[in-house]
Scaffold this motif. Structure first.
Motif, PDB file in Angstrom:
ATOM      1  N   SER B 324      -0.475 -37.412   2.240  1.00  0.00           N
ATOM      2  CA  SER B 324      -1.736 -36.788   2.606  1.00  0.00           C
ATOM      3  C   SER B 324      -1.988 -37.092   4.075  1.00  0.00           C
ATOM      4  CB  SER B 324      -2.860 -37.357   1.729  1.00  0.00           C
ATOM      5  OG  SER B 324      -4.032 -37.579   2.474  1.00  0.00           O
ATOM      6  N   GLU B 325      -2.811 -36.257   4.688  1.00  0.00           N
ATOM      7  CA  GLU B 325      -3.107 -36.489   6.105  1.00  0.00           C
ATOM      8  C   GLU B 325      -3.928 -37.742   6.304  1.00  0.00           C
ATOM      9  OE1 GLU B 325      -4.745 -33.000   7.829  1.00  0.00           O
ATOM     10  OE2 GLU B 325      -2.865 -31.887   7.615  1.00  0.00           O
ATOM     11  N   ARG B 326      -4.583 -38.190   5.231  1.00  0.00           N
ATOM     12  CA  ARG B 326      -5.399 -39.394   5.348  1.00  0.00           C
ATOM     13  C   ARG B 326      -4.672 -40.661   4.912  1.00  0.00           C
ATOM     14  NH1 ARG B 326     -10.810 -37.136   2.751  1.00  0.00           N
ATOM     15  NH2 ARG B 326      -9.282 -35.639   1.996  1.00  0.00           N
ATOM     16  N   ALA B 327      -3.415 -40.497   4.491  1.00  0.00           N
ATOM     17  CA  ALA B 327      -2.634 -41.665   4.070  1.00  0.00           C
ATOM     18  C   ALA B 327      -2.382 -42.583   5.261  1.00  0.00           C
ATOM     19  CB  ALA B 327      -1.305 -41.210   3.487  1.00  0.00           C
ATOM     20  N   GLU B 328      -2.302 -43.878   4.963  1.00  0.00           N
ATOM     21  CA  GLU B 328      -2.119 -44.833   6.053  1.00  0.00           C
ATOM     22  C   GLU B 328      -1.147 -45.930   5.641  1.00  0.00           C
ATOM     23  OE1 GLU B 328      -5.895 -46.296   7.559  1.00  0.00           O
ATOM     24  OE2 GLU B 328      -4.888 -48.057   8.375  1.00  0.00           O
ATOM     25  N   ILE B 329      -0.204 -46.229   6.524  1.00  0.00           N
ATOM     26  CA  ILE B 329       0.702 -47.353   6.264  1.00  0.00           C
ATOM     27  C   ILE B 329       0.764 -48.227   7.512  1.00  0.00           C
ATOM     28  CG2 ILE B 329       2.641 -45.781   6.817  1.00  0.00           C
ATOM     29  CD1 ILE B 329       3.078 -48.906   4.663  1.00  0.00           C
ATOM     30  N   ASN B 330       0.658 -49.507   7.315  1.00  0.00           N
ATOM     31  CA  ASN B 330       0.915 -50.438   8.399  1.00  0.00           C
ATOM     32  C   ASN B 330       2.193 -51.175   8.036  1.00  0.00           C
ATOM     33  OD1 ASN B 330      -1.535 -50.364  10.264  1.00  0.00           O
ATOM     34  ND2 ASN B 330      -2.461 -50.501   8.235  1.00  0.00           N
ATOM     35  N   ALA B 331       3.277 -50.792   8.678  1.00  0.00           N
ATOM     36  CA  ALA B 331       4.584 -51.358   8.341  1.00  0.00           C
ATOM     37  C   ALA B 331       5.064 -52.216   9.497  1.00  0.00           C
ATOM     38  CB  ALA B 331       5.580 -50.242   8.073  1.00  0.00           C
ATOM     39  N   LYS B 332       5.455 -53.431   9.169  1.00  0.00           N
ATOM     40  CA  LYS B 332       5.864 -54.337  10.232  1.00  0.00           C
ATOM     41  C   LYS B 332       7.053 -55.188   9.806  1.00  0.00           C
ATOM     42  CE  LYS B 332       3.848 -57.903  13.207  1.00  0.00           C
ATOM     43  NZ  LYS B 332       2.699 -58.815  13.316  1.00  0.00           N
ATOM     44  N   PRO B 333       8.235 -54.857  10.304  1.00  0.00           N
ATOM     45  CA  PRO B 333       9.377 -55.737  10.064  1.00  0.00           C
ATOM     46  C   PRO B 333       9.383 -56.844  11.127  1.00  0.00           C
ATOM     47  CG  PRO B 333      10.087 -53.685  11.102  1.00  0.00           C
ATOM     48  CD  PRO B 333       8.588 -53.662  11.087  1.00  0.00           C
ATOM     49  N   GLU B 334       9.691 -58.040  10.717  1.00  0.00           N
ATOM     50  CA  GLU B 334       9.741 -59.140  11.693  1.00  0.00           C
ATOM     51  C   GLU B 334      10.999 -59.964  11.480  1.00  0.00           C
ATOM     52  OE1 GLU B 334       5.851 -61.341  12.603  1.00  0.00           O
ATOM     53  OE2 GLU B 334       5.539 -60.610  10.575  1.00  0.00           O
ATOM     54  N   LEU B 335      11.775 -60.087  12.513  1.00  0.00           N
ATOM     55  CA  LEU B 335      12.957 -60.941  12.443  1.00  0.00           C
ATOM     56  C   LEU B 335      12.804 -62.031  13.492  1.00  0.00           C
ATOM     57  CD1 LEU B 335      15.984 -58.445  12.292  1.00  0.00           C
ATOM     58  CD2 LEU B 335      15.314 -60.079  10.544  1.00  0.00           C
ATOM     59  N   GLU B 336      12.895 -63.264  13.073  1.00  0.00           N
ATOM     60  CA  GLU B 336      12.883 -64.367  14.038  1.00  0.00           C
ATOM     61  C   GLU B 336      14.198 -65.096  13.868  1.00  0.00           C
ATOM     62  OE1 GLU B 336       9.534 -66.986  13.747  1.00  0.00           O
ATOM     63  OE2 GLU B 336       8.108 -65.318  13.726  1.00  0.00           O
ATOM     64  N   ILE B 337      14.990 -65.107  14.925  1.00  0.00           N
ATOM     65  CA  ILE B 337      16.338 -65.659  14.812  1.00  0.00           C
ATOM     66  C   ILE B 337      16.537 -66.797  15.801  1.00  0.00           C
ATOM     67  CG2 ILE B 337      18.799 -65.111  14.922  1.00  0.00           C
ATOM     68  CD1 ILE B 337      17.964 -62.178  14.329  1.00  0.00           C
ATOM     69  N   TYR B 338      16.826 -67.967  15.263  1.00  0.00           N
ATOM     70  CA  TYR B 338      17.057 -69.136  16.124  1.00  0.00           C
ATOM     71  C   TYR B 338      18.474 -69.672  15.964  1.00  0.00           C
ATOM     72  CZ  TYR B 338      11.980 -68.797  16.112  1.00  0.00           C
ATOM     73  OH  TYR B 338      10.702 -68.323  16.207  1.00  0.00           O
TER      74      TYR B 338
END
Lengths: 250, 413
Positions: B324-338
């Protein structure tokens, strides 16, 4: 069978087909040739009902019935088949499932019961054998991970299952090696019948060595600039398209 | 009475028993911290004020003696019932190779490092501890049924389960969340899963609460040497849902794979946070979550490869279909590599159905709705088929199909 009269169509305000007229008789095989950008694929897509194109004038009828008023699925159920230049990969949609759903949607349109599962499998296997296709393709996702040749064979398999009145095959020869081309041509030839019309859209004459057309048309600049018999294709192969473009412009 | 006083009083009413001290400590802690707020990075997109409202209303008329109510799902399993937050001791069936104890009677070490864990302990009537004995291969899935039933008064329920899968054991666990009744409900569930060396767990978390329900749930996993986890999460219900899946890999050779499917219709908010800590290598983690969204969804996938965790292979993917035009996603991939020698990848996509494919299907006689439905279904099943527990397959297939039909059908209106 197919009558196109003074058809004009545009996309995004740019006119691609200009006042195009073409008649394809029942049982005939026509080839539409032309340079890149001449409007060949647009013509195929407009006949199949793609709504990205706006029809600005003219008419398209199949055995007297106006096609332009129908949704793509209604045209398909009425017996119009479009073989895609670039068949679409649909991961997760099983090939056998799609074939069966397509056949059943068409049967429902004709007032027939759903096809029996056993009958369906028998029919599909028979048609696949004709095209030299492995049965494992039935259980794969639609065109998912198929090679170019496998995708085109799959198009012809769908055509064989749906038994259309009118088949438009858009660049069915593109991207095929010689063995795949022969297999596809063999499948198409097996589907030639006095009740079925076939329109081959192609850039090269190569396909026509294997599927002999009754008529050849040259599309350039959105209209048909020349029509003839199969010798026209040979002439095009020798002389290219430029002389025709000049003739059309002059 | 202030809200903190009400919480303390409710915590007291639940005793006295083996959890009394823990409850009062937790109530003190929560009285100071309160619910997480959207000012915190981890809670930026998920506002728990509705959970707070329901909790306050439930504490106003707090009852420790709610009658049990449940309905066993149509999935073959050894079901353990937690109704309105209370384990139903009478319904505990014996399972070969599995020791089952109430937390109030078990010797356990419960954490106090998160506000929601404090809330959980403060109001916990009791929880379960399951021990799958070393080397045992449990004959059929162990089902944890979280069933909340409230018709008129607001309900707040706490669930807490500790599962210890000893060396070389193998078990399938189903965590099933559902509700009955029209009252507002908030469930706060914590599960700790300890997979010892060479053990294997297949896990399915199936959430089908009603559309006014609120859920916060957290599964914390500790993976032992050469341990295996296959996890699948399905969310179709809830008005506001937040799931945390936290996996700690502190020994080599662990192989964890977790996949999820979330459907968020208009008016629903579904948030999935995952975190994997690779403390040593080699080890392998792989996740794919897919969402079909008309309302709001959040996906946050974090993989941390700590210093020295060489040989780590961490992959994550998240794909979303906006309906839908009102659909909302907050997608956040996070990679922390040490670490130095690692193989990590992530990919996130957000989009609509491929119109070219819809047209293709229509030229094959399918009508437009049928074409869209088929493609949406295929997208969902692409991940739902990775549910590792065969006993759930039929339920998952038909439940996803129903939920999708409901979501797609509204388009026609």
């Amino acid at each position: 069978m197919l009558d196109i009269k003074n058809l004009s169509a545009s996309v995004g305000g740019a006119e691609i087909l200009h006042d195009l007229s073409l008649s394809v008789g029942t049982g005939e095989v026509h080839a539409i040739m032309g340079p890149n950008g001449s409007g060949k694929s647009t013509l195929a897509q407009v006949i199949a009902g793609r709504d990205d194109y706006e029809v600005t004038g003219g008419s398209v009828t199949l055995d007297g019935e106006d096609l332009l008023d129908l949704d793509p699925e209604e045209r398909a159920r009425e017996g119009v088949f479009l073989g895609f230049q670039y068949p679409v990969e649909i991961p997760g949609v099983n090939n056998a499932y799609l074939l069966k759903a397509a056949v059943n949607a068409q049967r429902a349109h004709r007032g027939l019961d759903e096809i029996d599962a056993f009958e369906f499998l028998k029919l599909a296997k028979e048609k696949m054998a004709l095209l030299g296709m492995d049965q494992k393709f039935l259980n794969r996702g639609v065109n998912e991970g198929f090679s170019g040749g496998e995708k085109k064979r799959n198009e012809i398999l769908q055509m064989a299952m749906l038994e259309p009145r009118l088949a438009i095959l858009d660049e069915t020869d593109s991207g095929l090696d010689i063995d795949a081309l022969k297999a596809v041509a063999h499948g198409v030839n097996a589907l030639r019948s006095p009740e079925r019309s076939i329109v081959l859209v192609t850039h090269y004459q190569r396909l026509l060595d294997y599927i002999q057309p009754d008529h050849v048309h040259v599309l350039s600049g959105g209209k048909i600039v020349r029509s003839g018999d199969k010798t026209l294709a040979t002439e095009l192969e020798e002389r290219g398209y430029d002389w025709l473009k000049e003739a059309a412009n002059g | 009475m202030s809200n903190s006083d009400k919480l303390r009083s409710a915590a007291e009413q639940l005793g006295p028993d083996g959890l009394s001290d823990l409850r009062s400590r937790a109530a003190e802690n929560f009285g100071t911290t309160g619910f997480p707020t959207t000012r915190m990075e981890d809670w930026k997109y998920t506002d728990l004020s509705i959970a707070s409202d329901i909790s306050v209303a439930a504490l106003d008329d707090f009852r420790v003696d709610l009658p049990p109510s449940y309905e066993i799902p149509d999935i073959e399993a050894h079901w353990l019932i937690i109704s309105n937050g209370s384990p139903q001791v009478g319904g505990l069936s014996a399972i070969d190779g599995v020791d089952i104890a109430l937390l109030s009677e078990a010797d356990v070490d419960l954490q106090f490092d998160l506000p929601l864990a404090d809330l959980n302990l403060a109001l916990l009537s009791d929880g379960l501890k399951l021990t799958v004995n070393a080397g045992v291969n449990v004959d059929k899935p162990v089902g944890l049924l979280f069933f909340d039933d409230a018709d008129t008064d607001s309900l707040v329920s706490q669930g807490r389960v500790i599962i210890d899968v000893q060396k070389g054991a193998s078990v399938q666990v189903i965590e099933f969340h559902t509700t009955r009744g029209d009252a507002r409900k908030y469930a706060n569930v914590f599960v700790d899963l300890n997979i010892e060396d060479n053990a294997r767990v297949d896990y399915a978390r199936l959430q089908a609460r009603d559309l006014s329900a609120v859920q916060t749930a957290r599964l914390s996993v500790a993976a032992g040497r050469d341990a295996t986890l296959r996890h699948f999460a399905l969310d179709t219900g809830g008005k506001l849902v937040r799931n945390d899946l936290v996996i700690d890999i502190a020994k080599t050779g662990a192989d964890v794979e977790f996949n999820g499917l979330y459907l968020a219709d208009a008016g629903q908010h579904v948030d999935n946070h995952t975190r994997v800590d690779h403390r040593v290598g080699p080890a392998h983690s792989k996740q794919e979550y897919r969402g079909i969204i008309k309302g709001r969804a959040v996906w946050n996938g974090k993989a941390v490869v700590h210093e020295g965790a060489d040989g780590t292979d961490a992959q994550q993917a998240n794909h979303n279909l906006l309906m839908s035009e009102r659909a909302e996603i907050n997608a956040k991939p996070e990679l922390e590599i040490y670490a130095e020698d690692v193989k990590c990848s992530h990919g996130t996509t957000v989009g609509q159905l491929d119109e070219n494919a819809v047209f293709y299907l229509r030229t094959r006689c399918l009508d437009e709705e049928q074409a869209r439905r088929l493609m949406t279904h295929a997208f969902a099943m692409g991940v739902a088929h990775r549910c590792p527990i065969d006993a759930c397959t039929t339920w998952v297939d038909s439940h996803v199909e129903d939920a999708l039909n409901a979501l797609v059908a509204e388009d026609a209106k």
